[in-house]
Design an enzyme around this catalytic site. Structure first.
Site, PDB file in Angstrom:
ATOM      1  N   GLY A 101      -4.559   8.987   0.231  1.00 49.42           N
ATOM      2  CA  GLY A 101      -4.826   7.481   0.418  1.00 49.42           C
ATOM      3  C   GLY A 101      -4.537   7.421   1.951  1.00 49.42           C
ATOM      4  N   CYS A 102      -5.278   6.199   2.384  1.00 51.16           N
ATOM      5  CA  CYS A 102      -5.306   6.309   3.840  1.00 51.16           C
ATOM      6  C   CYS A 102      -3.863   5.783   4.501  1.00 51.16           C
ATOM      7  CB  CYS A 102      -6.335   5.246   4.241  1.00 51.16           C
ATOM      8  SG  CYS A 102      -6.106   3.559   3.306  1.00 51.16           S
ATOM      9  N   TYR A 103      -3.069   5.063   3.944  1.00 53.31           N
ATOM     10  CA  TYR A 103      -1.565   4.439   4.343  1.00 53.31           C
ATOM     11  C   TYR A 103      -0.702   5.947   4.172  1.00 53.31           C
ATOM     12  CZ  TYR A 103      -2.618  -0.479   4.309  1.00 53.31           C
ATOM     13  OH  TYR A 103      -3.121  -1.852   4.524  1.00 53.31           O
ATOM     14  N   THR A 147      -1.575   8.782   4.395  1.00 56.14           N
ATOM     15  CA  THR A 147      -2.031   9.682   5.659  1.00 56.14           C
ATOM     16  C   THR A 147      -1.251   9.538   6.852  1.00 56.14           C
ATOM     17  OG1 THR A 147      -3.941  10.597   4.470  1.00 56.14           O
ATOM     18  CG2 THR A 147      -3.871  10.653   6.915  1.00 56.14           C
ATOM     19  N   ALA A 148      -1.305   8.267   7.195  1.00 55.25           N
ATOM     20  CA  ALA A 148      -0.849   7.613   8.569  1.00 55.25           C
ATOM     21  C   ALA A 148       0.695   7.757   8.600  1.00 55.25           C
ATOM     22  CB  ALA A 148      -1.480   6.283   8.677  1.00 55.25           C
TER      23      ALA A 148
END
Lengths: 346, 346, 346, 346
Positions: free
Chosen positions: C148-150, C152-153
């Site tokens: 997921g994008c969150y 990853t960050a």
């Protein structure tokens, strides 16, 4: 092919580097600046990761020597001296205005520096009166002036109608909106984020904007007669992009089909200029970060005017992408080398 | 004075409530909606804290009965039935388009609902051919049609030139940029934030936008002859605001001083319309949240065109502020009651 | 290598196509959709000029058959059925959540569809407790779940501290801001441009966001012990980008130098993760449109917490760039093939 | 009541004028500036139409003499000298930081000017340990320090939990996003619109931001013990607004109901602080241009943390609205005089 970039610390220079990085035939040589000389590139263009360790050098003949191509992204008035110091065998691509105008009188009226002359004008897709294209002047040339961002958008929007004779050249009215990177990295209050967001505002109204004579030069070249343009630029709350809304009186006897056919024919073979399907309209978001141009046209029969609209990225097709396109033509590479690829949307 | 708002759940309705809250002579009565009836106001307009506990009721004659004034902010085509059920002694202010056009033919061409007729047109500052103002038709009236947002901006920009005869009415060209609240709370992909930010795009190009006949009606009233307008609206990446850039051919023998004097005289006594000092230009940010209008004008002698530009807040002076201004005139209050105050900037 | 994209009409699918276009070893095969099947790609992704003429097909086994790789960008709950119909020799890269969680209990708590199992987790740079990297699980795999994008960050921001032991895993606090494309092309009022611009707002507060267990899974893998995370996502007025601000208690005896060295060592050899120079801070604008990650870390000695911050493009490194990176690893290409290049700034 | 504004050319000063204009008991007297003295107000604050003709005067004792109230919106370090020259009978409201901190040591650590002392702290709604409110110190006072914008948001978000004992004070973690007007009208490259739009970025990370000791001072006053805060501010792409996401460990034995009740009780009688209904979350857009505060709170039982979030307009409740609220208290007017009214949304 070794390419130097002079004036690399501004928005235009940074964008030139972004495109050169992607170019399969280019080795990036010197990157130079004025006040920022001595800084690391990462401090002015943190997004250019692979070049971040480079140090900006002074813009001197020594530093710029030994390159096959030099791209200039300097403030107005500085290109001539830099170009003179480079040999004729070096291809020089100027992103500035200094060599765009063929009329010394127009230059003197709109700019306050001495006239430097004119170079080959770097708008390959420009449909000319009589049937040619702008690119014919660019092959094998070693001095090219990259068009201004507004002139690129306005010209690509309206030139097909003028070259084909379906619109009149005498009373072209243009209102264009530009993202604020078009004003450069200038530290002025009205360019602060807090002022820009939520704000649409015009500037240079009444014919005073310096791109006006360049637009008229292009549209006249397309029409084969003198074009007169009322040009109003506006600042829009976005980082990049130009949307140029252009209208001209339709020529007597012209139908909607004839209008559409003029534009279709003009761009049928152009890789970067896309005449949209009827009903679809250009958006700056569609071309952000790309060398593409969206164009649409329609006839308002009641008002007797053709409305032609183009969207470009002011830093890409409006500056740096165009510079690379010119570079390709100058050195004999396929025109689209390193320039394909989609914009970043949404 | 008890005021009901019908269609309170949209952007226009919410803005009407924001202005009515501030009005010293107004008690807010019923607030009604269609699909949102039964919801608390806080769920659709969380910024209206003092009204948040109110519940949206159905838009019925019973609910709307017993008010001195009813403001309608309904979808097109719904105002006539609601207004008919209200007595003639009730002041009805319609923010919709239904009663704006005096020409049934124009209505039929541009809208697809039956023609409802026309009410007094609520643009008090409109300079009329022959010397009067729009407000003369509004005192003591019980039925007023609030102008559209684009027509307000365009008319206030250009009417002084037409009423004074310094510009010609035959070939007015308008390009206007609007914040996306102008499209209402419509769930359409192109209005999503991810699509809107970074995007300038036109729509309704070629004379098809429904505000075109209304603009022509106003400019014709100012000119005393038929005005023809090429109108191109564009969507700008901001929540509110309209910047209307309008050009018209200058009349023969007109000087720059005559142009300026025409605009100065038109607005010297107007509280809400500000002709800026020479060199200053309108910005939508300056009027956000306010009933004020910024106007500037200049003559492009080379192109033979006058460029007049206005900035308004599309929801305030463009809709809800205008509605309150009309309400004041209708009931005999000072025109600016509850409407003064600055916009929110930066 | 022939690659199909299932679910190509959403933002994630469009971005996968944008990256695949640039990939030198990829031929784009079928592009499929649900409700948009039958539409031309130009109608949903007008920025993908070179693919605009393609027609979206139905997402069926027949259509997806005959490809070397299939990238899934489907709504949650749909990937398992589609993947099962494809042979084991087909590489399947899932951009959805269905196969990310190794804990069935976590899945059941946070999602409301049956548990589908877990695939190799596609975060190549993830520093693991004990010394390995996430990429070790990806070579030659034919089923990969893209993070997921969150997650990853957040993971790239904080994992070096956990893997090296300089921060504690028990009380990680994360507040992240995402551009609104992270919410997908959903027609919801709060995602309208007029609502989004000018608005920062949280959602999924209090531990309920579905990315929470995935973040904890990753941080636990880095720490070698159970990580507990308080995660608050917020929506920011920008189209793309995630800025994740992550804090954790510093381990006893840890100095600022030890903190910096932990992060430096973790990313010294990573092409896409850039630990910034001291004093520089990540910005989502620097990585827009690119697969790059900016990371910075510091120690707040007074508060006893390490603050680690990462910026990514949620659609690029957060989704589609990561998918291509996984694809490269799965088929044995250099990990960065087709992924280099700078973001678009300003 | 005659009120002067010193430092009227910046964003804070302009907003003070916007609020004073609306105040029924205020006559605006002198408006002064530093470098902008001699300019017309319309050139720096074009949105303040009714004051546009005023000329900014020098900030001198003579010019500021003869007013009942003087509001200071000066750069840090300038307030003491100006205030000393005014008699004790003049109410002085300082929007700057100079008199906010009660600890000279904290001042010296975070600011680089000599310590000026401390004035009554102007946060009326601050719930104090032991039961009082911040406003008790403000009635009849002639010297008030207006809180910083971040401290206002953070304090109003979390103080109810500390004052009631349901959260612990030792490990408060705050991440806040601010619109770029919070950085003032500073001509710095990273504040240019082209850089700001599309960008979320942190600054002052690691405990170095000057608002940190002020936040700790407030939270300690609420808790009745020393609060320790990890504070990370971020810059968001919007002109105005602060969203403060604050977490603290929940006290042993505290339930979700106890948490909610603590916040409900704290703000039940406050006009400007709105605890939202469960499920609704603050948005900066809801309070833009208003003196209102949105607060929401929840308990993440898994992570053992309470998350409290507040949204304010940094220039309104965060600066100028607060200044007027303090002014009202100082002179004995109802606290909300001139401050009611909704924000501008969408």
């Amino acid at each position: 092919m070794k390419v130097a970039v002079a004036g690399a610390s501004g928005y235009a220079g940074g964008e030139v580097l972004r495109w050169l990085q992607r170019h399969p035939e280019v080795e990036i040589g010197a990157v130079t600046a004025g006040g920022n000389a001595g800084s690391r590139l990462s401090s002015v263009h943190p997004h250019l990761f692979s070049l971040g360790g480079r140090v900006l050098e002074e813009t001197t003949p020594d530093v710029l020597g030994g390159h096959d191509v030099v791209v200039l992204a300097l403030p107005h008035g500085h290109s001539a001296a830099v170009a003179e110091a480079l040999g004729d065998e070096v291809v020089v691509i100027d992103c500035g205005a200094d060599f765009r105008l063929r009329s010394e009188a127009a230059w003197t009226t709109f700019y306050d520096t001495p006239y430097a002359g004119s170079w080959a004008y770097g708008l390959p897709e420009l449909p000319l009166s009589g049937g040619g294209r702008g690119r014919e002047a660019l092959g094998g040339t070693s001095r090219i002036a990259v068009p201004g961002c507004y002139p690129t958008a306005v010209t690509l929007a309206m030139a097909p109608g003028l070259a084909s004779g379906v619109v009149e050249a005498e009373d072209v009215v243009v209102v264009a909106a530009s993202g604020t990177s078009g004003a450069g990295k200038s530290l002025k209050p009205h360019l602060l984020g807090a002022e820009v967001m939520g704000s649409m505002s015009p500037y240079g109204v009444g014919g005073g904007h310096r791109h006006t004579p360049e637009i008229e030069q292009n549209l006249s070249a397309a029409a084969g007669s003198t074009a007169t343009v009322s040009f109003t630029p506006t600042l829009a709350p976005m980082p990049r992009g130009i949307l140029a809304t252009c209208t001209a009186r339709v020529a007597a006897g012209t139908t909607a089909d004839m209008v559409r056919e003029a534009w279709r024919a003009a761009y049928a073979d152009e890789l970067f200029v896309h005449l949209l399907e009827p009903g679809a309209w250009p958006s700056t978001a569609h071309v952000t970060g790309s060398n593409h141009v969206e164009v649409q046209v329609t006839l308002d029969e009641r008002a007797g005017r053709v409305i032609a609209i183009a969207a470009i990225d002011n830093l890409a097709k409006g500056t740096a992408g165009a510079a690379v396109q010119c570079l390709n033509l100058a050195v004999g590479l396929p025109e689209s080398t390193g320039l394909l690829g989609s914009g970043v949307a949404p």
